[in-house]
Design an enzyme around this catalytic site. Structure first.
Site, PDB file in Angstrom:
ATOM      1  N   SER A   1     -21.943  45.165  69.885  1.00  0.00           N
ATOM      2  CA  SER A   1     -21.586  46.335  68.978  1.00  0.00           C
ATOM      3  C   SER A   1     -21.612  47.631  69.554  1.00  0.00           C
ATOM      4  CB  SER A   1     -22.765  46.533  67.974  1.00  0.00           C
ATOM      5  OG  SER A   1     -22.563  45.349  67.133  1.00  0.00           O
TER       6      SER A   1
ATOM      7  N   HIS B   1     -22.805  39.163  74.887  1.00  0.00           N
ATOM      8  CA  HIS B   1     -23.731  39.650  73.739  1.00  0.00           C
ATOM      9  C   HIS B   1     -23.682  41.063  73.623  1.00  0.00           C
ATOM     10  CE1 HIS B   1     -26.519  35.991  72.983  1.00  0.00           C
ATOM     11  NE2 HIS B   1     -25.434  35.436  73.945  1.00  0.00           N
TER      12      HIS B   1
ATOM     13  N   ASP C   1     -28.753  31.489  67.382  1.00  0.00           N
ATOM     14  CA  ASP C   1     -28.611  32.682  68.281  1.00  0.00           C
ATOM     15  C   ASP C   1     -29.801  32.776  69.287  1.00  0.00           C
ATOM     16  OD1 ASP C   1     -27.485  34.941  69.990  1.00  0.00           O
ATOM     17  OD2 ASP C   1     -27.967  36.330  68.206  1.00  0.00           O
TER      18      ASP C   1
HETATM   19  P1  13P Z   1     -25.611  43.749  68.703  1.00  0.00           P
HETATM   20  O1  13P Z   1     -26.434  43.894  68.011  1.00  0.00           O
HETATM   21  O2  13P Z   1     -25.289  44.836  70.001  1.00  0.00           O
HETATM   22  O3  13P Z   1     -23.997  43.528  68.094  1.00  0.00           O
HETATM   23  O4  13P Z   1     -25.790  42.378  69.579  1.00  0.00           O
HETATM   24  C1  13P Z   1     -25.622  41.159  68.959  1.00  0.00           C
HETATM   25  C2  13P Z   1     -25.999  40.105  69.643  1.00  0.00           C
HETATM   26  O5  13P Z   1     -25.715  39.758  70.803  1.00  0.00           O
HETATM   27  C3  13P Z   1     -26.772  38.809  69.304  1.00  0.00           C
HETATM   28  O6  13P Z   1     -27.079  37.587  69.963  1.00  0.00           O
END
Ligand code: 13P
Length: 283
Positions: free
Chosen positions: A210, A207, A81
């Protein structure tokens, strides 16, 4: 079974659903995610951020992921990531990641195209998929912070050019989400998702997912989002369960007892997301 990100995301793209990409840092998180995927017969992406790699080390993350994938009946990809540079991407590929993100969003369009093409040339030769980012997604992901005034939405024309010139496997777009906790309710630019999907006809990545309301996630998926990154919501599930357990069992000294409810809470959170994203039964 261990597969590439491309295999998972091409199916999601063709059949109009999204797959969760969950950030992993330790064994309990990996196990929680895999158990959720197996129980729901869902493909899944395990991903490690910069902070995750720093915490656990590339080798631990890779070996944990490979073991989990080997023993799983569902398709599992191991993904980097927000890869920052060519060397780090190569290190992850060497240790067995099947998918990598090269985040060239700090460069101008030309620079982003250049670094993405460089990574693709090598990654494709060894069968590893590549995700890139266009536009700047706001918020903080571990130590990478993009403040609100520097966050810029993805330009659909640039996305088309970027996709044509790089032939990248999937594209992360900036459409109103941000990494980390939201202060208010995030407002997604749905028209932008729709136009980018029409113009690029490729798997798109969201992305900072959450805390985004379920309705917005569903709509984003219906318009063409195929990979949804989740980190913060799993951290919340984990830490709330640990706090609760310690409060109720202040004398407990056994990490296994302390972490078991946290693992279960994360698994339940992942299952909920898989239903929301539409990946259930797609393995
Ligand atoms: P969140 O922490 O908002 O879930 O984002 C995760 C993310 O986009 C990792 O690249």
């Amino acid at each position: 079974m261990l597969v590439t990100g491309r295999e998972i995301l091409q199916d999601a793209h063709k059949n109009n659903y999204a797959v969760g990409a969950f950030n992993v840092n330790n064994m309990e998180i990996v196990q929680a995610i895999i158990e959720a995927a197996e129980e729901t017969n869902s493909p899944v992406i395990l991903q490690a951020s910069q902070g995750g790699l720093k915490y656990a080390g590339v080798e631990y993350v890779a070996e944990l992921g490979k073991l989990a994938a080997k023993n799983a009946k569902v398709p599992v990809a191991i993904h980097l990531d927000h890869g920052t540079d060519f060397e780090q991407v190569m290190l992850c590929i060497r240790h067995g990641f099947t998918s990598v993100m090269i985040d060239g969003s700090r460069f101008d369009l030309e620079g982003n195209i250049q670094i993405t093409k460089k990574v693709i040339e090598v990654a494709r030769a060894v069968g590893v998929s590549v995700e890139a980012e266009l536009g700047k997604i706001g918020g903080t992901e571990d130590h990478i912070t993009v403040d609100e005034k520097n966050a810029t939405f993805t330009d659909p024309k640039e996305a088309k050019r970027f996709a044509d010139e790089t032939n990248v496997d999937s594209l992360a777009i900036a459409v109103g989400t941000a990494h980390g906790l939201y202060k208010g309710e995030p407002k997604l630019d749905f028209d932008r998702i729709k136009i980018i999907k029409e113009m690029t006809n490729m798997p798109l990545v969201l992305h900072g997912s959450s805390g985004v309301p379920a309705d917005s996630i569903k709509k984003a998926v219906s318009l063409g989002i195929n990979k949804i990154n989740i980190d913060t919501d799993l951290r919340i599930a984990f830490s709330n369960a640990v706090k609760e357990f310690i409060k109720e069992n202040p004398d407990s000294i056994d990490p296994r007892k302390i972490l078991s409810p946290a693992k279960l809470a994360m698994k339940e959170a992942v299952i909920e997301k898989m239903h929301l994203f539409g990946s259930v039964g797609r393995a």
